[in-house]
Design a protein around this motif. Structure first.
Motif, PDB file in Angstrom:
ATOM      1  N   TYR A 162       0.827  -1.218   0.000  1.00 42.90           N
ATOM      2  CA  TYR A 162       0.000   0.000   0.000  1.00 42.90           C
ATOM      3  C   TYR A 162       0.854   1.257   0.000  1.00 42.90           C
ATOM      4  CZ  TYR A 162      -4.139  -2.882   0.604  1.00 42.90           C
ATOM      5  OH  TYR A 162      -5.155  -3.798   0.404  1.00 42.90           O
ATOM      6  N   GLU A 163       2.000   1.222   0.668  1.00 44.13           N
ATOM      7  CA  GLU A 163       2.881   2.395   0.654  1.00 44.13           C
ATOM      8  C   GLU A 163       3.507   2.593  -0.728  1.00 44.13           C
ATOM      9  OE1 GLU A 163       5.641   2.657   3.887  1.00 44.13           O
ATOM     10  OE2 GLU A 163       4.078   2.415   5.409  1.00 44.13           O
ATOM     11  N   THR A 164       3.788   1.501  -1.412  1.00 42.52           N
ATOM     12  CA  THR A 164       4.335   1.586  -2.767  1.00 42.52           C
ATOM     13  C   THR A 164       3.300   2.150  -3.736  1.00 42.52           C
ATOM     14  OG1 THR A 164       5.768  -0.312  -2.319  1.00 42.52           O
ATOM     15  CG2 THR A 164       5.465   0.300  -4.617  1.00 42.52           C
ATOM     16  N   LEU A 165       2.072   1.670  -3.638  1.00 43.23           N
ATOM     17  CA  LEU A 165       1.005   2.184  -4.501  1.00 43.23           C
ATOM     18  C   LEU A 165       0.767   3.675  -4.249  1.00 43.23           C
ATOM     19  CD1 LEU A 165      -1.529  -0.793  -4.273  1.00 43.23           C
ATOM     20  CD2 LEU A 165      -0.145  -0.160  -6.255  1.00 43.23           C
ATOM     21  N   GLU A 166       0.816   4.083  -2.998  1.00 43.01           N
ATOM     22  CA  GLU A 166       0.645   5.498  -2.666  1.00 43.01           C
ATOM     23  C   GLU A 166       1.780   6.335  -3.265  1.00 43.01           C
ATOM     24  OE1 GLU A 166      -0.231   8.164   1.319  1.00 43.01           O
ATOM     25  OE2 GLU A 166       1.344   6.649   1.429  1.00 43.01           O
ATOM     26  N   ALA A 167       2.996   5.818  -3.188  1.00 39.75           N
ATOM     27  CA  ALA A 167       4.163   6.565  -3.669  1.00 39.75           C
ATOM     28  C   ALA A 167       4.150   6.749  -5.178  1.00 39.75           C
ATOM     29  CB  ALA A 167       5.444   5.853  -3.234  1.00 39.75           C
ATOM     30  N   VAL A 168       3.823   5.688  -5.917  1.00 41.34           N
ATOM     31  CA  VAL A 168       3.852   5.813  -7.384  1.00 41.34           C
ATOM     32  C   VAL A 168       2.713   6.687  -7.882  1.00 41.34           C
ATOM     33  CG1 VAL A 168       5.077   3.644  -7.761  1.00 41.34           C
ATOM     34  CG2 VAL A 168       2.575   3.628  -7.726  1.00 41.34           C
ATOM     35  N   GLN A 169       1.575   6.646  -7.209  1.00 39.65           N
ATOM     36  CA  GLN A 169       0.479   7.539  -7.604  1.00 39.65           C
ATOM     37  C   GLN A 169       0.863   8.994  -7.346  1.00 39.65           C
ATOM     38  OE1 GLN A 169      -3.821   6.753  -7.165  1.00 39.65           O
ATOM     39  NE2 GLN A 169      -3.793   8.387  -5.636  1.00 39.65           N
ATOM     40  N   ALA A 170       1.479   9.253  -6.193  1.00 42.28           N
ATOM     41  CA  ALA A 170       1.925  10.609  -5.887  1.00 42.28           C
ATOM     42  C   ALA A 170       2.951  11.083  -6.917  1.00 42.28           C
ATOM     43  CB  ALA A 170       2.525  10.657  -4.483  1.00 42.28           C
ATOM     44  N   ASN A 171       3.857  10.197  -7.303  1.00 42.99           N
ATOM     45  CA  ASN A 171       4.873  10.539  -8.295  1.00 42.99           C
ATOM     46  C   ASN A 171       4.232  10.917  -9.632  1.00 42.99           C
ATOM     47  OD1 ASN A 171       7.519  10.863  -9.258  1.00 42.99           O
ATOM     48  ND2 ASN A 171       7.680   8.714  -9.867  1.00 42.99           N
ATOM     49  N   MET A 172       3.207  10.189 -10.022  1.00 42.34           N
ATOM     50  CA  MET A 172       2.485  10.509 -11.258  1.00 42.34           C
ATOM     51  C   MET A 172       1.823  11.885 -11.170  1.00 42.34           C
ATOM     52  SD  MET A 172       2.710   8.094 -13.625  1.00 42.34           S
ATOM     53  CE  MET A 172       1.255   8.283 -14.662  1.00 42.34           C
ATOM     54  N   LEU A 173       1.208  12.171 -10.038  1.00 41.59           N
ATOM     55  CA  LEU A 173       0.518  13.452  -9.877  1.00 41.59           C
ATOM     56  C   LEU A 173       1.507  14.616  -9.849  1.00 41.59           C
ATOM     57  CD1 LEU A 173      -2.192  12.476  -7.222  1.00 41.59           C
ATOM     58  CD2 LEU A 173      -2.456  12.674  -9.700  1.00 41.59           C
ATOM     59  N   HIS A 174       2.624  14.433  -9.177  1.00 45.25           N
ATOM     60  CA  HIS A 174       3.624  15.492  -9.113  1.00 45.25           C
ATOM     61  C   HIS A 174       4.253  15.756 -10.481  1.00 45.25           C
ATOM     62  CE1 HIS A 174       4.274  16.482  -4.758  1.00 45.25           C
ATOM     63  NE2 HIS A 174       3.540  15.380  -4.623  1.00 45.25           N
ATOM     64  N   ASN A 175       4.409  14.723 -11.286  1.00 42.68           N
ATOM     65  CA  ASN A 175       5.011  14.889 -12.610  1.00 42.68           C
ATOM     66  C   ASN A 175       4.022  15.391 -13.650  1.00 42.68           C
ATOM     67  OD1 ASN A 175       8.006  13.783 -13.142  1.00 42.68           O
ATOM     68  ND2 ASN A 175       7.127  12.740 -11.362  1.00 42.68           N
ATOM     69  N   GLY A 176       2.732  15.237 -13.367  1.00 38.19           N
ATOM     70  CA  GLY A 176       1.728  15.745 -14.300  1.00 38.19           C
ATOM     71  C   GLY A 176       1.780  15.048 -15.645  1.00 38.19           C
ATOM     72  N   SER A 177       1.558  15.791 -16.712  1.00 35.11           N
ATOM     73  CA  SER A 177       1.467  15.202 -18.049  1.00 35.11           C
ATOM     74  C   SER A 177       2.752  14.504 -18.475  1.00 35.11           C
ATOM     75  CB  SER A 177       1.102  16.278 -19.080  1.00 35.11           C
ATOM     76  OG  SER A 177       2.072  17.311 -19.085  1.00 35.11           O
TER      77      SER A 177
END
Length: 353
Positions: A297-312
């Motif tokens: 769950y911590e890994t899933l949270e981290a990669v989703q956050a990374n996607m949002l921070h990087n945007g398009s």
């Protein structure tokens, strides 16, 4: 003796980083990197106690997963095979195979995805074994075994009348047919094959255990333990990815709910928890399953956050954030899967009360 991180990083820079895109997109198998780890002494346990060996090898998996979780997964497969041979009571097998696996001369794989599901009450066992003079004859099909190639070894468990037997087999056996599996969302470079057994004779010298059920109980905590740093590496890479773009769009990323520092604190806490568990020498199935589940769950949270921070930029095909996202979903579905872990942790906790 701690891992020589400088030497390890040099190997990663030379034999892994340049090939990550091909591993992900062309299903390249980073076999040379895995052999190099062994030749450089990273699998050698001869001068270490068990706790030090585990901690060192967890570090190797995490550092590899930061760059390429597909290859770190292959590394986990090799460490699982090492666990079988380190733990077997078959001295002949251990004497023949352990040096080859530890010095990187040959590579190993697990072959226990189906049996682990079998022992969890989720699937039937796919292989059968018939006792014959001097060994067993195996038949059946394993749907997916990873980290395979020419002259690779892997574990397999087959049903033999009233119990199960665990053996160690070589891919060069003429009666084992391999069919490569690709077109995965991620981990295409994991050298995954369907393995068909047709009248495969396995001599007693290559029997890991004549009582596989008992043996699996012994090795399963370590089997799961080695998976945890797969997630740690991906989290660490995601944190670095978030830090790289924190000034993007005039610092607008600071308003996102999940930030790099929060992810780092969670990661460090779970790493400490894992290290203390290893150092205690009491790695129970319940304890390690809970850590593995939390890591998912911590890994899933981290990669989703990374996607949002990087945007398009994260949604461009071949981008690092999108690759880490796909790696995380594989980690969640690696046996024991997140569903299986949820069942295991609740069942084991109830049974311990």
């Amino acid at each position: 003796m701690a891992v020589d991180v400088v030497v390890l990083q040099a190997l990663i820079d030379e034999k892994l980083k340049p090939f990550v895109k091909r591993i992900d997109e062309e299903a390249l198998y980073a076999e040379d990197f895995l052999h190099a780890l062994g030749k450089s002494g990273f699998f050698d346990s001869s001068q270490k106690n068990e706790q030090t060996t585990l901690l060192d090898e967890l570090t190797i998996v995490q550092e590899t997963a930061k760059v390429c979780m597909t290859t770190a997964f292959c590394l986990w497969c090799h460490l699982a095979a090492l666990t079988y041979i380190r733990k077997t009571k078959n001295a002949a097998l251990r004497g023949k195979i352990l040096p080859l696996l530890e010095n990187g001369e040959v590579l190993g794989a697990t072959g226990l995805s189906n049996p682990m599901k079998f022992y969890a009450g989720l699937e039937k066992l796919h292989l059968s074994a018939k006792r014959v003079e001097g060994g067993y004859v195996l038949d059946g099909v394993l749907p997916a075994v990873s980290n395979l190639g020419n002259n690779h070894w892997f574990g397999a468990i087959a049903h033999n009348e009233e119990q199960e037997v665990m053996v160690f087999v070589n891919t060069d056996n003429a009666n084992i047919t391999l069919k490569e599996k690709t077109h995965f969302l991620g981990v295409n470079g994991s050298a995954t094959y369907t393995c068909k057994f047709e009248n495969v004779f396995v001599a007693d010298d290559y029997v890991v255990s004549h009582n596989a059920s008992t043996f699996v109980d012994q090795i399963r905590p370590t089997f799961i333990l080695y998976q945890v740093p797969l997630g740690f590496g991906v989290v660490e890479a995601s944190v670095e990815g978030i830090e790289k773009v924190k000034a993007k769009q005039n610092g607008c990323n600071e308003y996102l709910q999940v930030q790099a520092d929060v992810l780092s604190v969670k990661l460090q806490s779970l790493q400490t928890h894992l290290a203390l568990l290893v150092q205690s020498g009491e790695i129970t199935l319940n304890a390690i399953s809970k850590i593995r589940l939390q890591a998912v769950y911590e890994t899933l949270e981290a990669v989703q956050a990374n996607m949002l921070h990087n945007g398009s930029a994260g949604y461009i095909a071949g981008s690092t954030p999108s690759r880490k996202l796909r790696e995380a979903y594989f980690f969640a579905n690696l046996t024991p899967t997140v569903r299986q872990l949820e069942k295991m942790t609740k069942t084991l906790t109830c049974n311990s009360k």
